[in-house]
Write a protein that holds these residues in place. Structure first.
Motif, PDB file in Angstrom:
ATOM      1  N   PRO A 256      17.442  39.631  30.169  1.00 54.63           N
ATOM      2  CA  PRO A 256      17.243  39.585  28.717  1.00 54.63           C
ATOM      3  C   PRO A 256      17.582  38.226  28.108  1.00 54.63           C
ATOM      4  O   PRO A 256      16.851  37.728  27.246  1.00 54.63           O
ATOM      5  CB  PRO A 256      18.171  40.685  28.193  1.00 54.63           C
ATOM      6  CG  PRO A 256      18.359  41.613  29.339  1.00 54.63           C
ATOM      7  CD  PRO A 256      18.345  40.740  30.558  1.00 54.63           C
ATOM      8  N   ALA A 257      18.686  37.616  28.554  1.00 55.61           N
ATOM      9  CA  ALA A 257      19.085  36.321  27.999  1.00 55.61           C
ATOM     10  C   ALA A 257      18.074  35.236  28.356  1.00 55.61           C
ATOM     11  O   ALA A 257      17.741  34.390  27.522  1.00 55.61           O
ATOM     12  CB  ALA A 257      20.471  35.932  28.507  1.00 55.61           C
ATOM     13  N   ASN A 258      17.571  35.270  29.596  1.00 53.77           N
ATOM     14  CA  ASN A 258      16.616  34.251  30.018  1.00 53.77           C
ATOM     15  C   ASN A 258      15.271  34.396  29.311  1.00 53.77           C
ATOM     16  O   ASN A 258      14.672  33.408  28.890  1.00 53.77           O
ATOM     17  CB  ASN A 258      16.420  34.310  31.535  1.00 53.77           C
ATOM     18  CG  ASN A 258      17.465  33.516  32.279  1.00 53.77           C
ATOM     19  OD1 ASN A 258      17.689  32.342  31.995  1.00 53.77           O
ATOM     20  ND2 ASN A 258      18.112  34.150  33.235  1.00 53.77           N
ATOM     21  N   GLY A 260      14.837  35.799  26.425  1.00 53.05           N
ATOM     22  CA  GLY A 260      15.089  35.436  25.035  1.00 53.05           C
ATOM     23  C   GLY A 260      15.139  33.930  24.836  1.00 53.05           C
ATOM     24  O   GLY A 260      14.606  33.407  23.850  1.00 53.05           O
ATOM     25  N   ALA A 261      15.763  33.216  25.779  1.00 59.31           N
ATOM     26  CA  ALA A 261      15.834  31.766  25.680  1.00 59.31           C
ATOM     27  C   ALA A 261      14.442  31.144  25.790  1.00 59.31           C
ATOM     28  O   ALA A 261      14.099  30.201  25.051  1.00 59.31           O
ATOM     29  CB  ALA A 261      16.748  31.203  26.763  1.00 59.31           C
ATOM     30  N   LEU A 263      11.579  32.625  25.025  1.00 62.28           N
ATOM     31  CA  LEU A 263      10.820  32.986  23.829  1.00 62.28           C
ATOM     32  C   LEU A 263      11.199  32.087  22.655  1.00 62.28           C
ATOM     33  O   LEU A 263      10.337  31.653  21.885  1.00 62.28           O
ATOM     34  CB  LEU A 263      11.069  34.450  23.478  1.00 62.28           C
ATOM     35  CG  LEU A 263      10.249  35.023  22.317  1.00 62.28           C
ATOM     36  CD1 LEU A 263       8.761  34.924  22.613  1.00 62.28           C
ATOM     37  CD2 LEU A 263      10.651  36.471  22.042  1.00 62.28           C
ATOM     38  N   PHE A 264      12.490  31.787  22.537  1.00 58.68           N
ATOM     39  CA  PHE A 264      12.936  30.912  21.447  1.00 58.68           C
ATOM     40  C   PHE A 264      12.361  29.506  21.611  1.00 58.68           C
ATOM     41  O   PHE A 264      11.876  28.903  20.649  1.00 58.68           O
ATOM     42  CB  PHE A 264      14.463  30.855  21.395  1.00 58.68           C
ATOM     43  CG  PHE A 264      14.988  30.002  20.273  1.00 58.68           C
ATOM     44  CD1 PHE A 264      14.922  30.443  18.967  1.00 58.68           C
ATOM     45  CD2 PHE A 264      15.542  28.753  20.531  1.00 58.68           C
ATOM     46  CE1 PHE A 264      15.405  29.655  17.923  1.00 58.68           C
ATOM     47  CE2 PHE A 264      16.022  27.963  19.504  1.00 58.68           C
ATOM     48  CZ  PHE A 264      15.960  28.421  18.198  1.00 58.68           C
ATOM     49  N   THR A 316      11.287  32.939  34.393  1.00 63.42           N
ATOM     50  CA  THR A 316      12.689  33.097  34.004  1.00 63.42           C
ATOM     51  C   THR A 316      13.438  34.071  34.903  1.00 63.42           C
ATOM     52  O   THR A 316      14.675  34.060  34.923  1.00 63.42           O
ATOM     53  CB  THR A 316      12.797  33.590  32.547  1.00 63.42           C
ATOM     54  OG1 THR A 316      12.269  34.915  32.446  1.00 63.42           O
ATOM     55  CG2 THR A 316      12.047  32.683  31.597  1.00 63.42           C
TER      56      THR A 316
END
Length: 588
Positions: A256-258, A260-261, A263-264, A316
């Motif tokens: 999820p963190a990867n 999300g990073a 996507l940002f 990712t």
């Protein structure tokens, strides 16, 4: 013609990138590549020979420093990438002005600006992907066997730069199939000749790996590549755990963190709304057939979507580094491929929106071109502020001060690549304190690295072949060498007396007297006294990557000393330590 083909935009981008290029090294990879661009030698796996050859070709370029020279050579790659991407957007169906606006937003994004203005292999990566998009498109510049051969050549160069270029393969194969079919429509046997041309082009591009066999090793290069076996190991990243590994440490993947990073980075790199417009158009184009000669086929958009997914969220899943702090810097560079791949969709979406707007307004078409180029200037300004903070001279200045503050013949055992490669750059390029030996302990397991240290009189072998940092410290102290370690070498610090010395700790032989708190305080005041002489130096903030990391080391020293003098009840010294913390800490 210059405007329609993206030449003016590329020129503007080149001037802006060259202006933003730092004259100093800013991190470990940057220092390594800058050094090897001047001296030769192989970079860390996979070696990146295509980029190193490019830097070597520009080693004559007038510049303020070698780091600046490498940054300027990279800025040229960034400008060429903008030009190629403009051509790709037009080949996928966008009109010149829409392509200009789209590429202007892309080229001015902070993540793209960062890698295009310092020595960094991903700038060539971006150019390769843009060329594949252009050559594979229905409206590309070549047909038949030439299309296949050029795609093979670009693919080979891309793999010789960074193997992640293969993630654009769905689009490249689409173009190759197109080229073979085009060639086969002209003459019997032409298909086989086109395929052979593509294979030949690929081989020529990959031949850049021969550079790693002929270049001479130096104290900054990654080992010595003397055979095809060595070359194969280097290409397969055996020193880093093999082709399936990402980081040498092999941590857990936080999906999820990867995602999300990524996507940002994706939406922010396209200034949010254009990214959404590009994704919306791509989804639409995947289900609707082309309607005109300028439009791409639905199948082409589908293969582009596949490549985008591979280079974006799927990639990712390999990132075993937490995407925060310096970890975010490491993984964000890989996000840039998806920014390039969505560009044709963004440009076509702009084109359709502009056509709709033109039919309903009286805005003069003569204003469109200046406005499209102005987009880059407007978007470039805030990105420059962000990138300038990351381009702080803190890393180079911190390493320079470490080297010049150490006693003659000192040995530093530490764990950070930015210290190791930063010191190599200063020692090999600028001749700063070559007598000091920097031992980067995570590299000690490599036999070639132990041999290199042994040649400098630094023995890091324990009984048998097992390396032991405590045994190394014992040997070095026994030889009378001044030994320093960073705070990560807790096993040494627990075995030997020590005291803080700048960003490291001085290790003393067992039984030696440690300086008093007052003496340690005075020593560090002297070490830090001439750290930054520039009056306009700006303290980094908490998110300024390697500059932040360096200043956290400074703050750690003064926090240790502050607690020591406070425990002794020396209020005046506590106030001095507080002043040093304000002076060398982070900007709030």
């Amino acid at each position: 013609m210059l405007v329609e083909r993206g030449g003016l935009l590329a020129l503007v981008v080149l001037v802006a990138y060259a202006w933003a290029a730092p004259t100093h090294v800013v991190d470990g990879d940057n220092a390594e590549l800058s050094t090897l661009g001047q001296l030769g030698g192989a970079a860390h796996p996979t070696g990146y020979p295509a980029y190193l050859v490019w830097l070597r070709l520009w080693s004559w370029l007038p510049a303020a420093s070698q780091a600046h020279r490498a940054a300027l050579a990279t800025a040229l790659l960034g400008a060429l990438g903008a030009w190629a991407l403009h051509a790709a957007c037009r080949a996928w169906g966008a009109r010149p002005l829409a392509a200009t606006a789209a590429v202007a937003i892309y080229a001015a994004g902070p993540a793209v600006l960062r890698v295009a203005t310092e020595a960094e292999v991903f700038a060539l990566n971006q150019l390769v992907i843009a060329l594949v998009l252009w050559l594979a498109a229905r409206g590309g510049p070549a047909r038949g066997a030439w299309r296949v051969a050029l795609l093979g050549l670009v693919a080979g160069v891309g793999i010789a730069d960074h193997v992640t270029c293969v993630l654009v393969a769905p689009v490249g194969l689409l173009g190759a199939v197109r080229g073979v079919r085009e060639a086969g429509a002209r003459a019997a046997g032409a298909k086989l000749r086109a395929i052979a041309g593509g294979v030949a082009g690929l081989a020529i591009g990959l031949s850049l790996y021969a550079y790693l066999l002929v270049t001479s090793p130096n104290p900054c290069s990654w080992g010595s590549i003397d055979s095809l076996y060595d070359l194969g190991r280097h290409f397969l990243r055996e020193d880093f755990g093999g082709p399936g590994a990402f980081s040498p440490q092999g941590g857990a993947v936080d999906v999820p963190a990867n995602v999300g990073a990524w996507l940002f980075t994706f939406v922010r790199g396209w200034a949010y709304v254009p990214a959404l417009a590009g994704v919306a158009w791509l989804a639409r184009a995947c289900v609707r057939a082309s309607q005109g000669d300028r439009d791409e086929t639905a199948w082409a958009w589908r293969w582009l979507a596949v490549a985008l997914v591979l280079a974006g969220p799927m990639l990712t899943l390999r990132f075993d580094i937490p995407p925060a702090g310096l970890g975010l810097y490491v993984v964000r560079r890989f996000h840039l491929m998806s920014l390039v791949m969505i560009a044709p969709a963004v440009a076509v979406a702009f084109d359709r929106a502009a056509a709709w707007l033109a039919a309903r307004s009286r805005v003069s078409a003569r204003l469109a071109s200046p406005v499209a180029h102005l987009v880059f200037v407007v978007a470039f300004a805030p990105s420059l502020l962000e990138v300038s903070a990351a381009h702080s001279p803190a890393d180079e200045l911190g390493v320079r001060n470490l080297l010049r503050s150490l006693p003659q013949g000192a040995v530093v055992i530490q764990a950070k690549s930015e210290i190791y490669f930063g010191a190599a750059y200063l020692q090999q390029i600028e001749g700063v304190r070559p007598d000091v030996t920097i031992v980067t302990w995570p590299m000690v397991p490599f036999p070639w690295y132990r041999e290199r240290l042994a040649a400098r009189g630094v023995d890091v072998r324990a009984d048998g072949d097992e390396a032991s940092s405590v045994r190394a410290a014992e040997y070095l102290l026994g030889e009378g060498k001044p030994v320093f370690v960073d705070q990560l070498e807790a096993n040494i610090l627990s075995e030997y007396p020590s005291y803080p010395y700048g960003i490291v700790f001085r290790v003393l032989p067992k039984g030696a007297s440690v300086p008093t708190v007052e003496q340690a305080f005075a020593i560090n005041e002297h070490v830090f006294d001439d750290l930054y002489e520039a009056p306009d130096y700006t303290l980094p903030g908490p998110g300024d990557e390697f500059a932040t990391s360096m200043h956290e080391r400074y703050a750690n020293v003064w926090q240790i000393l502050r607690e020591a003098v406070r425990a002794k009840g020396e209020d005046d010294a506590v106030e001095l330590a507080d002043l040093e913390l304000q002076r060398w800490g982070l900007r709030e």
